[in-house]
Design an enzyme around this catalytic site. Structure first.
Site, PDB file in Angstrom:
ATOM      1  N   GLY A 263      51.689 -13.314  82.669  1.00  0.00           N
ATOM      2  CA  GLY A 263      52.701 -12.709  81.816  1.00  0.00           C
ATOM      3  C   GLY A 263      53.953 -12.434  82.619  1.00  0.00           C
ATOM      4  O   GLY A 263      53.936 -12.456  83.843  1.00  0.00           O
ATOM      5  N   SER A 264      55.051 -12.194  81.953  1.00  0.00           N
ATOM      6  CA  SER A 264      56.315 -11.957  82.638  1.00  0.00           C
ATOM      7  C   SER A 264      57.113 -10.914  81.874  1.00  0.00           C
ATOM      8  O   SER A 264      56.855 -10.629  80.709  1.00  0.00           O
ATOM      9  CB  SER A 264      57.123 -13.256  82.732  1.00  0.00           C
ATOM     10  OG  SER A 264      56.402 -14.264  83.407  1.00  0.00           O
ATOM     11  N   ASN A 265      58.094 -10.358  82.565  1.00  0.00           N
ATOM     12  CA  ASN A 265      59.003  -9.403  81.958  1.00  0.00           C
ATOM     13  C   ASN A 265      60.434  -9.888  82.132  1.00  0.00           C
ATOM     14  O   ASN A 265      60.770 -10.502  83.148  1.00  0.00           O
ATOM     15  CB  ASN A 265      58.889  -8.018  82.622  1.00  0.00           C
ATOM     16  CG  ASN A 265      57.475  -7.476  82.578  1.00  0.00           C
ATOM     17  OD1 ASN A 265      56.840  -7.531  81.535  1.00  0.00           O
ATOM     18  ND2 ASN A 265      56.999  -6.955  83.688  1.00  0.00           N
TER      19      ASN A 265
END
Length: 492
Positions: A263-265
């Site tokens: 996942g990434s932000n």
């Protein structure tokens, strides 16, 4: 009598610029072991000999981030391909095997990928079948035809830059860089198709990549006999439909990154938050640390046309997350399912036909060939030893580009004319005179690619072959071939 013999079994911190190297080269994209570490091998930037077709300047920050400047798109691609190869050659060369479907040929069918990626860590044979099936020639052509000219020029230059580094390395350059792979046969020049395959594969994350093992291992179910209904019963029970997918289904994770996922932000701050005239984009990608899908940071400049900083995956010549003077962009992982499942009913008694609108539709067969490394390695004639009768003809079939066949000077019977085929040419030779014939693949004889043909029962020239001076790997393989001639065959 005619005997076929086959040749080849065949990888944003803008700091003070610390070092600089000028790159120039001639054109040409060109035409693939053991395990190795994926950690980069930092080396001082090199300065290849000058030429005129591709030109690029590479400057590196104190932390090694390349800043590449060129006058045009082929040039900036050339510098980018060279820089990536200089930093991550082993990872990149290994990954090009993946996208070409050649891992089994060089590394063996049962070995697995060395680092997790968007396709996980499947066996080489599964990966090869999947990529050859999904990224087929027609799919690749359609993709290439849709690309703009500047991207095509960028890809052309990237392949040339990569090849320039490989060529210099194979010639003894770059000091002791990339010791883990520099002498491997699978570290070889690439073509523009290799770059497009790599770019296409990046788009499979979260989609087809979830089903690699299922696609590779899919088999047709056994035919189901027609249902029999008892005449005494007013109702009948339908025979169970046997579906291959229901036998034992290992369900895919259906997300990028396997069970744990990735996942990434990314957070955008407007001017009210920054207190400045410009907004700010904060990208915080959670992604792979190793392998070809890890990020590679760079800055690319074509004066007056391109000025961009950011990251790419290894083997991809465009910036995927980055910024220029006017805009910044990032991306994150979405868990949305971008595919749907549809079950087609199979035709009764025919597991390779399905029903559509009440009619049976035959599945279309597609032949996919995956070469697998044998016990003798990848660079081999197969078979390596052949016994034939005088007057027989042997057909040499190249199973990989650049292979040929040539008689070994002095290692054929007296009075027999020498012959040599062109690279990639299917070639026939008739063997009329009894004796032993040593043959070689000209570009790969140093890797042990030799063969022995025995014509008749009593080869008279074996002693000359046994003491002949040949490359070490060729000698080892030739001795093994000579051992297949039994004493009964060489005595009167």
């Amino acid at each position: 009598m005619t005997h076929p013999i086959r040749r080849g079994a065949l990888p944003l911190s803008l700091l003070a610029l610390a070092t600089a190297a000028a790159l120039t080269a001639c054109g040409g994209g060109g035409g693939g072991g053991s395990g190795f570490a994926f950690f980069p091998t930092p080396t001082p930037p090199s300065n290849p000999p000058a030429d005129s077709t591709y030109k690029a300047e590479i400057r590196r920050t104190a932390m090694g981030v390349p800043h590449i400047k060129a006058d045009n798109w082929p040039g900036v691609g050339y510098g980018y391909g060279y820089a990536q190869a200089e930093d991550d050659l082993c990872t990149m060369a290994d990954s090009f095997l993946t996208y070409r479907g050649e891992r089994s040929q060089y590394l063996g069918a049962d070995a697995t990928l060395l680092a997790s990626s968007t396709i996980g860590m499947p066996k080489n044979i599964e990966s090869d079948f999947f990529h050859r099936h999904v990224i087929s020639g027609d799919v690749l052509k359609k993709m290439i035809d849709a690309q703009p000219d500047n991207l095509k020029k960028l890809v052309e230059g990237f392949a040339a830059g990569y090849n320039r580094y490989v060529r210099d390395l194979k010639a003894g350059g770059a000091g002791g860089a990339h010791e883990a792979c520099r002498n491997e046969a699978w570290v070889q020049p690439i073509g523009t198709d290799d770059i497009y395959r790599r770019m296409y594969a990046a788009n499979l994350a979260g989609g087809y990549s979830n089903f690699l093992a299922n696609i590779a291992a899919a088999t047709a179910p056994a035919p189901v006999a027609p249902t029999k209904v008892s005449a005494r019963s007013g109702t009948g029970r339908k025979a169970p439909v046997q579906l291959a997918a229901l036998r034992k289904l290992d369900l895919p994770e259906l997300q990028v990154g396997g069970h744990e996922g990735v996942g990434s932000n990314m957070i955008g701050f407007g001017t009210a938050a920054t207190g400045e005239a410009s907004p700010l984009l904060f990208g915080n990608p959670h992604w792979y640390w190793r392998g070809p899908d890890r990020f590679y940071q760079a800055q690319l400049t074509i004066p007056g046309e391109l000025d961009i900083s950011g990251t790419s995956f290894l083997g991809i010549p465009v910036i995927l997350i980055g910024f220029n003077d006017n805009i910044a962009w990032s991306h994150t992982v979405s868990t949305a399912r971008r595919f749907g499942f549809y079950q087609l009913k199979l035709a009764s008694g025919d597991p390779t036909s399905y029903m559509r609108d009440g009619a049976a539709v035959k599945m279309q067969a597609s032949d996919i060939t995956v070469k697998v490394k044998g016990a003798d390695g990848a660079m081999v004639f197969e078979p390596g030893f052949l016994k034939i009768a005088p007057g027989d003809t042997v057909t040499f079939i190249p199973t990989d580009k650049s292979h040929n066949v040539e008689t070994f000077k002095g290692l054929i019977p007296d009075g027999v004319p020498e012959f040599k085929s062109r690279p990639s040419e299917q070639y026939q030779a008739k063997f009329d005179i009894p004796g032993a014939y040593v043959l070689k693949c000209t570009p790969h004889v140093g890797m042990g690619m030799v063969a022995l043909i025995q014509v008749g029962d009593n080869p008279a020239n074996l002693d000359a072959i046994k003491i002949a001076k040949v490359p070490n790997m060729a000698r080892k393989r030739l001795d093994a071939d000579l051992a297949q001639i039994t004493p009964a065959q060489i005595t009167q």
